[in-house]
Design a protein around this motif. Structure first.
Motif, mmCIF file in Angstrom:
data_model
loop_
_atom_site.group_PDB
_atom_site.id
_atom_site.type_symbol
_atom_site.label_atom_id
_atom_site.label_comp_id
_atom_site.label_asym_id
_atom_site.label_seq_id
_atom_site.Cartn_x
_atom_site.Cartn_y
_atom_site.Cartn_z
ATOM 1 N N GLY A 62 -38.955 22.863 5.827
ATOM 2 C CA GLY A 62 -39.382 22.420 4.510
ATOM 3 C C GLY A 62 -40.790 22.867 4.173
ATOM 4 O O GLY A 62 -41.263 22.616 3.075
ATOM 5 N N PRO A 66 -36.786 26.055 2.877
ATOM 6 C CA PRO A 66 -36.168 24.761 2.578
ATOM 7 C C PRO A 66 -35.682 24.032 3.837
ATOM 8 O O PRO A 66 -35.182 24.658 4.778
ATOM 9 C CB PRO A 66 -34.994 25.123 1.663
ATOM 10 C CG PRO A 66 -35.444 26.386 0.994
ATOM 11 C CD PRO A 66 -36.214 27.136 2.057
ATOM 12 N N SER A 68 -33.671 22.203 6.502
ATOM 13 C CA SER A 68 -32.283 22.339 6.924
ATOM 14 C C SER A 68 -32.115 21.594 8.242
ATOM 15 O O SER A 68 -32.869 21.816 9.185
ATOM 16 C CB SER A 68 -31.929 23.823 7.102
ATOM 17 O OG SER A 68 -30.605 23.952 7.558
ATOM 18 N N ALA A 81 -29.180 18.234 5.394
ATOM 19 C CA ALA A 81 -30.198 18.229 4.330
ATOM 20 C C ALA A 81 -29.667 18.936 3.090
ATOM 21 O O ALA A 81 -29.920 18.509 1.965
ATOM 22 C CB ALA A 81 -31.477 18.904 4.824
ATOM 23 N N GLU A 82 -28.921 19.999 3.294
ATOM 24 C CA GLU A 82 -28.393 20.785 2.172
ATOM 25 C C GLU A 82 -27.455 19.970 1.285
ATOM 26 O O GLU A 82 -27.266 20.307 0.116
ATOM 27 C CB GLU A 82 -27.651 22.028 2.693
ATOM 28 C CG GLU A 82 -28.538 23.038 3.381
ATOM 29 C CD GLU A 82 -28.803 22.737 4.865
ATOM 30 O OE1 GLU A 82 -29.483 23.545 5.500
ATOM 31 O OE2 GLU A 82 -28.345 21.687 5.387
ATOM 32 N N ARG A 85 -29.383 18.907 -1.958
ATOM 33 C CA ARG A 85 -30.139 19.839 -2.806
ATOM 34 C C ARG A 85 -29.934 19.436 -4.263
ATOM 35 O O ARG A 85 -28.848 19.042 -4.678
ATOM 36 C CB ARG A 85 -29.685 21.279 -2.611
ATOM 37 C CG ARG A 85 -30.058 21.887 -1.297
ATOM 38 C CD ARG A 85 -31.576 22.087 -1.135
ATOM 39 N NE ARG A 85 -31.843 22.863 0.054
ATOM 40 C CZ ARG A 85 -32.156 22.343 1.228
ATOM 41 N NH1 ARG A 85 -32.258 21.049 1.371
ATOM 42 N NH2 ARG A 85 -32.366 23.122 2.260
ATOM 43 N N TYR A 171 -39.290 15.436 0.203
ATOM 44 C CA TYR A 171 -38.964 16.841 -0.067
ATOM 45 C C TYR A 171 -38.487 16.955 -1.510
ATOM 46 O O TYR A 171 -37.756 16.095 -2.001
ATOM 47 C CB TYR A 171 -37.878 17.331 0.891
ATOM 48 C CG TYR A 171 -38.338 17.283 2.324
ATOM 49 C CD1 TYR A 171 -38.924 18.396 2.930
ATOM 50 C CD2 TYR A 171 -38.230 16.110 3.068
ATOM 51 C CE1 TYR A 171 -39.378 18.337 4.233
ATOM 52 C CE2 TYR A 171 -38.679 16.049 4.377
ATOM 53 C CZ TYR A 171 -39.247 17.162 4.953
ATOM 54 O OH TYR A 171 -39.702 17.096 6.248
ATOM 55 N N GLY A 175 -35.771 21.371 -1.502
ATOM 56 C CA GLY A 175 -35.836 21.195 -0.050
ATOM 57 C C GLY A 175 -37.189 21.506 0.555
ATOM 58 O O GLY A 175 -37.324 21.577 1.776
#
Length: 195
Positions: A62, A66, A68, A81-82, A85, A171, A175
């Motif tokens: 991050g 981004p 992950s 994490a995705e 988004r 975030y 991300g």
């Protein structure tokens, strides 16, 4: 007599020192990281150096790229994490034994109820049985996913979460890391963090 012996000896030492210095050594963290990355097998995660911070960061933390990750929730489902988004993502590092963490959880619950464009994820920074974490979640009416990880070998993005509990890292919808707060936080503080 001693001077005749020492002069050639000193000259030899000086020549050896000069010749040892002629080999090119990496002079910056970036060059050192590049050398390390080049010597690693292809499966090794990419590592980047942030010259502003002088730190080496995993490429998916991050900061460099981004965020992950894939962690397990309390039901054994993988959470990435995705998956979030397009929303602000609030990672809250906590533990059941942490009194300030217990104090802030009702604030996180209220915040999650009132903000559809934000996803709170609680990351348990402790070695605890899932049943204990589930009981804790039920006692506090937690309405956001609680995730587990190996606290003895935390993923790179989560290492600083254990520097002090509770810790909250925000975030942005792409991300990328936006802000960080160490210590307990309330709903108003969370609103301020995402602005």
């Amino acid at each position: 007599m001693i001077q005749k012996i020492l002069n050639p000896l000193l000259m030899t030492c000086a020549l050896l020192a000069i010749s040892a210095c002629t080999e090119q050594q990496p002079t910056s963290l970036t060059e050192q990281a590049a050398d390390v990355a080049a010597s690693q097998p292809a499966a090794t995660p990419v590592v980047e150096v942030d010259p502003a911070e002088g730190d080496i960061h995993p490429a998916n933390d991050g900061i460099s790229a981004p965020l992950s990750f894939a962690l397990m929730d309390l039901d054994g489902n993988e959470v990435k994490a995705e998956d979030f988004r397009g929303k602000w993502l609030v990672l809250n590092y906590w533990a059941t034994w942490c009194a300030p963490c217990r104090d802030e959880i009702p604030e996180l619950v209220t915040f999650q109820d009132n903000h559809d464009n934000v996803q709170v994820l609680g990351i348990a920074y402790e070695d605890a049985e899932v049943s204990k974490l589930k009981n804790f979640a039920a006692d506090f009416s937690v309405n956001y996913p609680l995730l587990t990880m190996d606290v003895y070998n935390p993923p790179g993005f989560a290492e600083e979460g254990g520097l002090g509990l509770p810790t909250t890292i925000v975030y942005d919808p792409q991300g990328m890391r936006h802000d960080k707060h160490m210590g307990p936080i309330d709903e108003a503080g969370l609103i301020e963090l995402i602005q």
